[in-house]
Motif scaffolding. Structure first.
Motif, PDB file in Angstrom:
ATOM      1  N   GLN A  31      48.104  41.738  40.155  1.00 11.11           N
ATOM      2  CA  GLN A  31      48.480  40.271  38.928  1.00 11.11           C
ATOM      3  C   GLN A  31      47.448  40.700  37.561  1.00 11.11           C
ATOM      4  O   GLN A  31      47.781  39.677  37.172  1.00 11.11           O
ATOM      5  CB  GLN A  31      47.103  38.774  40.220  1.00 11.11           C
ATOM      6  CG  GLN A  31      48.091  38.658  40.696  1.00 11.11           C
ATOM      7  CD  GLN A  31      47.352  37.593  41.761  1.00 11.11           C
ATOM      8  OE1 GLN A  31      46.166  36.805  40.879  1.00 11.11           O
ATOM      9  NE2 GLN A  31      47.746  37.391  42.708  1.00 11.11           N
ATOM     10  N   GLY A  32      46.276  41.620  38.119  1.00 14.38           N
ATOM     11  CA  GLY A  32      45.972  41.846  35.951  1.00 14.38           C
ATOM     12  C   GLY A  32      44.582  41.343  36.536  1.00 14.38           C
ATOM     13  O   GLY A  32      44.341  40.026  37.350  1.00 14.38           O
ATOM     14  N   LEU A  33      43.526  41.877  35.290  1.00 16.20           N
ATOM     15  CA  LEU A  33      42.365  41.743  35.529  1.00 16.20           C
ATOM     16  C   LEU A  33      41.945  40.015  34.969  1.00 16.20           C
ATOM     17  O   LEU A  33      41.348  39.147  35.859  1.00 16.20           O
ATOM     18  CB  LEU A  33      41.870  42.506  34.742  1.00 16.20           C
ATOM     19  CG  LEU A  33      39.936  41.949  34.627  1.00 16.20           C
ATOM     20  CD1 LEU A  33      39.626  41.996  36.115  1.00 16.20           C
ATOM     21  CD2 LEU A  33      39.507  43.466  33.715  1.00 16.20           C
ATOM     22  N   ARG A  34      42.880  39.187  34.401  1.00 14.86           N
ATOM     23  CA  ARG A  34      42.910  37.830  33.841  1.00 14.86           C
ATOM     24  C   ARG A  34      42.905  37.508  35.002  1.00 14.86           C
ATOM     25  O   ARG A  34      42.692  35.940  34.822  1.00 14.86           O
ATOM     26  CB  ARG A  34      43.290  37.867  32.527  1.00 14.86           C
ATOM     27  CG  ARG A  34      42.699  38.964  31.678  1.00 14.86           C
ATOM     28  CD  ARG A  34      41.534  37.709  30.774  1.00 14.86           C
ATOM     29  NE  ARG A  34      41.375  39.003  29.107  1.00 14.86           N
ATOM     30  CZ  ARG A  34      39.646  39.144  29.117  1.00 14.86           C
ATOM     31  NH1 ARG A  34      38.974  38.488  29.734  1.00 14.86           N
ATOM     32  NH2 ARG A  34      40.041  40.154  28.398  1.00 14.86           N
ATOM     33  N   GLN A  40      41.072  33.191  45.341  1.00 18.58           N
ATOM     34  CA  GLN A  40      42.646  33.867  45.366  1.00 18.58           C
ATOM     35  C   GLN A  40      41.855  35.521  46.581  1.00 18.58           C
ATOM     36  O   GLN A  40      42.273  35.650  47.875  1.00 18.58           O
ATOM     37  CB  GLN A  40      43.583  34.558  45.072  1.00 18.58           C
ATOM     38  CG  GLN A  40      44.475  33.598  43.829  1.00 18.58           C
ATOM     39  CD  GLN A  40      44.826  34.093  42.701  1.00 18.58           C
ATOM     40  OE1 GLN A  40      44.319  35.167  42.597  1.00 18.58           O
ATOM     41  NE2 GLN A  40      45.828  34.123  42.570  1.00 18.58           N
ATOM     42  N   ILE A  41      40.663  35.617  45.845  1.00 20.05           N
ATOM     43  CA  ILE A  41      39.640  36.577  46.517  1.00 20.05           C
ATOM     44  C   ILE A  41      38.998  36.401  48.106  1.00 20.05           C
ATOM     45  O   ILE A  41      39.392  37.150  49.294  1.00 20.05           O
ATOM     46  CB  ILE A  41      38.278  37.421  45.817  1.00 20.05           C
ATOM     47  CG1 ILE A  41      39.180  37.852  44.404  1.00 20.05           C
ATOM     48  CG2 ILE A  41      38.094  38.265  47.316  1.00 20.05           C
ATOM     49  CD1 ILE A  41      38.185  38.271  43.484  1.00 20.05           C
ATOM     50  N   ALA A  42      39.273  35.514  48.726  1.00 20.35           N
ATOM     51  CA  ALA A  42      38.950  34.716  49.580  1.00 20.35           C
ATOM     52  C   ALA A  42      39.685  34.632  50.108  1.00 20.35           C
ATOM     53  O   ALA A  42      39.543  34.941  51.781  1.00 20.35           O
ATOM     54  CB  ALA A  42      37.712  32.905  49.153  1.00 20.35           C
ATOM     55  N   GLU A  43      40.657  34.031  50.101  1.00 20.49           N
ATOM     56  CA  GLU A  43      41.244  33.826  50.841  1.00 20.49           C
ATOM     57  C   GLU A  43      42.396  35.307  50.853  1.00 20.49           C
ATOM     58  O   GLU A  43      42.376  35.195  52.149  1.00 20.49           O
ATOM     59  CB  GLU A  43      42.905  33.050  49.926  1.00 20.49           C
ATOM     60  CG  GLU A  43      44.005  32.816  51.057  1.00 20.49           C
ATOM     61  CD  GLU A  43      44.868  32.034  49.858  1.00 20.49           C
ATOM     62  OE1 GLU A  43      46.117  32.149  50.733  1.00 20.49           O
ATOM     63  OE2 GLU A  43      44.862  31.223  49.676  1.00 20.49           O
ATOM     64  N   HIS A 107      43.438  53.487  35.346  1.00 23.05           N
ATOM     65  CA  HIS A 107      42.985  51.628  35.911  1.00 23.05           C
ATOM     66  C   HIS A 107      43.612  51.103  34.552  1.00 23.05           C
ATOM     67  O   HIS A 107      43.718  52.132  33.047  1.00 23.05           O
ATOM     68  CB  HIS A 107      41.719  50.847  35.436  1.00 23.05           C
ATOM     69  CG  HIS A 107      40.898  52.414  36.569  1.00 23.05           C
ATOM     70  ND1 HIS A 107      40.867  51.946  37.602  1.00 23.05           N
ATOM     71  CD2 HIS A 107      39.699  53.086  36.439  1.00 23.05           C
ATOM     72  CE1 HIS A 107      39.464  52.342  38.705  1.00 23.05           C
ATOM     73  NE2 HIS A 107      39.397  53.087  38.142  1.00 23.05           N
ATOM     74  N   GLY A 108      43.827  50.320  34.224  1.00 19.75           N
ATOM     75  CA  GLY A 108      44.458  49.172  33.356  1.00 19.75           C
ATOM     76  C   GLY A 108      43.484  49.294  32.151  1.00 19.75           C
ATOM     77  O   GLY A 108      42.503  49.087  31.627  1.00 19.75           O
ATOM     78  N   THR A 109      43.787  49.697  31.186  1.00 18.01           N
ATOM     79  CA  THR A 109      42.822  50.080  29.639  1.00 18.01           C
ATOM     80  C   THR A 109      41.774  48.837  29.921  1.00 18.01           C
ATOM     81  O   THR A 109      40.589  49.129  29.360  1.00 18.01           O
ATOM     82  CB  THR A 109      43.727  50.126  28.403  1.00 18.01           C
ATOM     83  OG1 THR A 109      44.672  49.070  28.042  1.00 18.01           O
ATOM     84  CG2 THR A 109      44.149  51.134  28.051  1.00 18.01           C
ATOM     85  N   GLU A 110      42.386  47.358  30.421  1.00 16.57           N
ATOM     86  CA  GLU A 110      41.170  46.203  29.865  1.00 16.57           C
ATOM     87  C   GLU A 110      40.578  46.325  31.104  1.00 16.57           C
ATOM     88  O   GLU A 110      39.127  46.358  30.707  1.00 16.57           O
ATOM     89  CB  GLU A 110      42.381  45.388  29.783  1.00 16.57           C
ATOM     90  CG  GLU A 110      41.601  44.058  30.499  1.00 16.57           C
ATOM     91  CD  GLU A 110      41.857  42.740  30.137  1.00 16.57           C
ATOM     92  OE1 GLU A 110      41.178  41.813  29.697  1.00 16.57           O
ATOM     93  OE2 GLU A 110      42.904  42.386  31.055  1.00 16.57           O
ATOM     94  N   LEU A 111      40.918  46.932  32.418  1.00 14.10           N
ATOM     95  CA  LEU A 111      40.049  47.532  33.585  1.00 14.10           C
ATOM     96  C   LEU A 111      38.984  48.473  33.487  1.00 14.10           C
ATOM     97  O   LEU A 111      37.935  48.708  33.365  1.00 14.10           O
ATOM     98  CB  LEU A 111      41.053  47.450  35.191  1.00 14.10           C
ATOM     99  CG  LEU A 111      40.000  48.102  36.132  1.00 14.10           C
ATOM    100  CD1 LEU A 111      39.159  46.513  36.119  1.00 14.10           C
ATOM    101  CD2 LEU A 111      40.685  47.862  36.764  1.00 14.10           C
TER     102      LEU A 111
END
Length: 188
Positions: A31-34, A40-43, A107-111
């Motif tokens: 999904q991308g960083l933002r 979502q992580i917990a699920e 990694h993606g540049t933002e990440l």
């Protein structure tokens, strides 16, 4: 508490922590960083949000922990290669090839910008520089590498030259870059 109980609790904490890190990495890749949320992580990790917050305060903290684990695994892998069979030159070449391949995995540049500002990255770079310096010093003693430049300077040369691997289009290009780097280490 009995020792077995402590070991069981620690094993469970490691398992849950690993599941959180893996789930976060998968979600960021999808999904991308933002876009990733704690819910979502917990699920995805199969835990409740309250449990997740006991481990990490936010997504950024999880990403730093994930990256720290990745960096540690890379260092262990490089050390295993460097302590393998062969001459210092053969082992150094194998380490540099693997380092270049790791560098090429982007990694993606933002990440990448987020994750590479952590102190763990500087510590890992220092550790890797010392490790390569040790291999170079071994190679100097056996006559495989030049002795007119200090092994520490040569280690920095190797790592800085191979950071260019991140922008190379193929594994073949990366191998050529390693060959050029190794050529710069040979005695005249």
């Amino acid at each position: 508490m009995p020792r077995l109980w402590n070991e069981t609790v620690e094993a469970h904490r490691r398992e849950v922590g690993g599941a959180i890190l893996d789930a976060t990495a998968e979600l960021v890749a999808e999904q991308g960083l933002r876009a990733v949320t704690m819910s979502q992580i917990a699920e995805k990790a199969g835990i409740g949000r309250a449990t997740l917050y006991k481990y990490f305060p936010d997504v950024e903290a999880i990403l730093f922990a994930w990256h720290e684990r990745q960096v540690s695994e890379h260092l262990q892998h490089l050390a295993k290669i460097g302590h393998g069979a062969g001459s210092p030159g053969q082992r150094l070449k194998a380490v540099l090839e693997e380092f270049a391949q790791i560098s090429q995995q982007r990694h993606g540049t933002e990440l990448a910008a987020l994750l590479h500002r952590g102190e763990h990255v500087a510590d890992a770079q220092q550790h890797l520089t010392h490790f390569i310096q040790h291999l170079l010093a071994e190679g100097v003693r056996t006559g495989e590498f030049r002795d007119d430049v200090a092994p520490g300077e040569l280690a920095n040369f190797c790592l800085h030259s191979l950071t260019a691997a991140a922008r190379l289009p193929s594994k073949a290009a990366t191998r050529r870059l390693v060959a050029v780097t190794m050529a710069g280490l040979r005695p005249d």
